[in-house]
Design an enzyme around this catalytic site. Sequence first.
Site, PDB file in Angstrom:
ATOM      1  N   ASP A 103       0.844  -1.202   0.000  1.00  0.00           N
ATOM      2  CA  ASP A 103       0.000   0.000   0.000  1.00  0.00           C
ATOM      3  C   ASP A 103       0.879   1.253   0.000  1.00  0.00           C
ATOM      4  OD1 ASP A 103       0.945  -0.449   2.601  1.00  0.00           O
ATOM      5  OD2 ASP A 103      -0.999  -0.162   3.570  1.00  0.00           O
ATOM      6  N   ASP A 106       7.242   3.591   3.281  1.00  0.00           N
ATOM      7  CA  ASP A 106       7.541   4.778   4.077  1.00  0.00           C
ATOM      8  C   ASP A 106       9.030   4.760   4.438  1.00  0.00           C
ATOM      9  OD1 ASP A 106       6.834   7.095   5.500  1.00  0.00           O
ATOM     10  OD2 ASP A 106       6.454   5.971   7.331  1.00  0.00           O
ATOM     11  N   PHE A 155      -0.416  11.860   6.787  1.00  0.00           N
ATOM     12  CA  PHE A 155      -0.955  10.515   7.027  1.00  0.00           C
ATOM     13  C   PHE A 155      -2.165  10.294   6.124  1.00  0.00           C
ATOM     14  CE2 PHE A 155      -3.181   7.110   9.164  1.00  0.00           C
ATOM     15  CZ  PHE A 155      -2.144   6.258   9.491  1.00  0.00           C
ATOM     16  N   ASP A 162      -5.479   2.330   6.397  1.00  0.00           N
ATOM     17  CA  ASP A 162      -6.402   2.535   7.520  1.00  0.00           C
ATOM     18  C   ASP A 162      -5.892   3.562   8.522  1.00  0.00           C
ATOM     19  OD1 ASP A 162      -4.263   0.832   8.583  1.00  0.00           O
ATOM     20  OD2 ASP A 162      -5.549   0.621  10.335  1.00  0.00           O
TER      21      ASP A 162
HETATM   22  P1  5GP Z   1       7.668   1.254   6.554  1.00  0.00           P
HETATM   23  O1  5GP Z   1       8.276   0.012   7.104  1.00  0.00           O
HETATM   24  O2  5GP Z   1       7.948   1.477   5.093  1.00  0.00           O
HETATM   25  O3  5GP Z   1       7.991   2.458   7.379  1.00  0.00           O
HETATM   26  O4  5GP Z   1       6.118   1.075   6.808  1.00  0.00           O
HETATM   27  C1  5GP Z   1       5.179   0.851   5.840  1.00  0.00           C
HETATM   28  C2  5GP Z   1       3.860   0.615   6.558  1.00  0.00           C
HETATM   29  O5  5GP Z   1       3.542   1.708   7.455  1.00  0.00           O
HETATM   30  C3  5GP Z   1       2.724   0.588   5.558  1.00  0.00           C
HETATM   31  O6  5GP Z   1       2.519  -0.715   5.046  1.00  0.00           O
HETATM   32  C4  5GP Z   1       1.566   1.091   6.394  1.00  0.00           C
HETATM   33  O7  5GP Z   1       0.977   0.025   7.104  1.00  0.00           O
HETATM   34  C5  5GP Z   1       2.179   2.047   7.406  1.00  0.00           C
HETATM   35  N1  5GP Z   1       2.052   3.457   6.973  1.00  0.00           N
HETATM   36  C6  5GP Z   1       3.063   4.304   6.677  1.00  0.00           C
HETATM   37  N2  5GP Z   1       2.583   5.514   6.304  1.00  0.00           N
HETATM   38  C7  5GP Z   1       1.238   5.425   6.362  1.00  0.00           C
HETATM   39  C8  5GP Z   1       0.170   6.368   6.060  1.00  0.00           C
HETATM   40  O8  5GP Z   1       0.349   7.533   5.649  1.00  0.00           O
HETATM   41  N3  5GP Z   1      -1.092   5.908   6.242  1.00  0.00           N
HETATM   42  C9  5GP Z   1      -1.374   4.652   6.671  1.00  0.00           C
HETATM   43  N4  5GP Z   1      -2.648   4.303   6.810  1.00  0.00           N
HETATM   44  N5  5GP Z   1      -0.389   3.746   6.948  1.00  0.00           N
HETATM   45  C10 5GP Z   1       0.896   4.135   6.786  1.00  0.00           C
END
Ligand code: 5GP
Length: 182
Positions: A103, A106, A155, A162
């Site tokens: 999805d 980040d 966000f 979600d």
């Molecule tokens: P990473 O390991 O890349 O930091 O984390 C990715 C995960 O963080 C995504 O799969 C998601 O679950 C969550 N996440 C990061 N940013 C957002 C955001 O803006 N909105 C939502 N709903 N989830 C996010």
Amino acid sequence: MSLPFPPQIERVLYTEEQIDERITQVAAEITARYRDRNLKLIGVLKGSVFFLTALARRLEIPVKIDYLAISSFSASKTVPGVVRIAKDLDEPIEGEDVLVVEDIVDTGLTLRYLLQTLAGRGPNSLGICTLLDRTSRRLVHVPVEFRCFEIGDHFVVGCGLDYKQLYRNLRYLAVMKLESKG
Ligand code: 5GP
């Protein structure tokens, strides 16, 4: 029928039409790249489900689909957490061309762990396709090959993403009103 606009939503980032158009473009790129290969889409639960479904329906090649779920535990918001597989794939991926469907990417920490784990299972190739990419917050390099939208530091909910398990079913992508984020 559409959902009433929830009060916690600040603004729409991308409309349903914009998302559909972009997914169609990315699906065409994937179709061209993986023609005559053994493509398997791996969805990361739960956030990627809506995106993976929309993407798969637009691919003009046969694909297999499997899912896994990740849990992450973190002592604080600034310390990278420990990631583990909470639900594993149903089938092996040895010899297959795997595209992990996310999805949002980040910090990249979740995907880095996932890629390391999946690479050890002997796929023929391993790629990443994400609906949203937020490169400004990246902590580790992950090779994102297909992305629909690059976004800023807000966000986002909708299209599978979600807030406390709500808003995944919004057809558009929206910015949440959160106290802690500017
Ligand atoms: P990473 O390991 O890349 O930091 O984390 C990715 C995960 O963080 C995504 O799969 C998601 O679950 C969550 N996440 C990061 N940013 C957002 C955001 O803006 N909105 C939502 N709903 N989830 C996010």
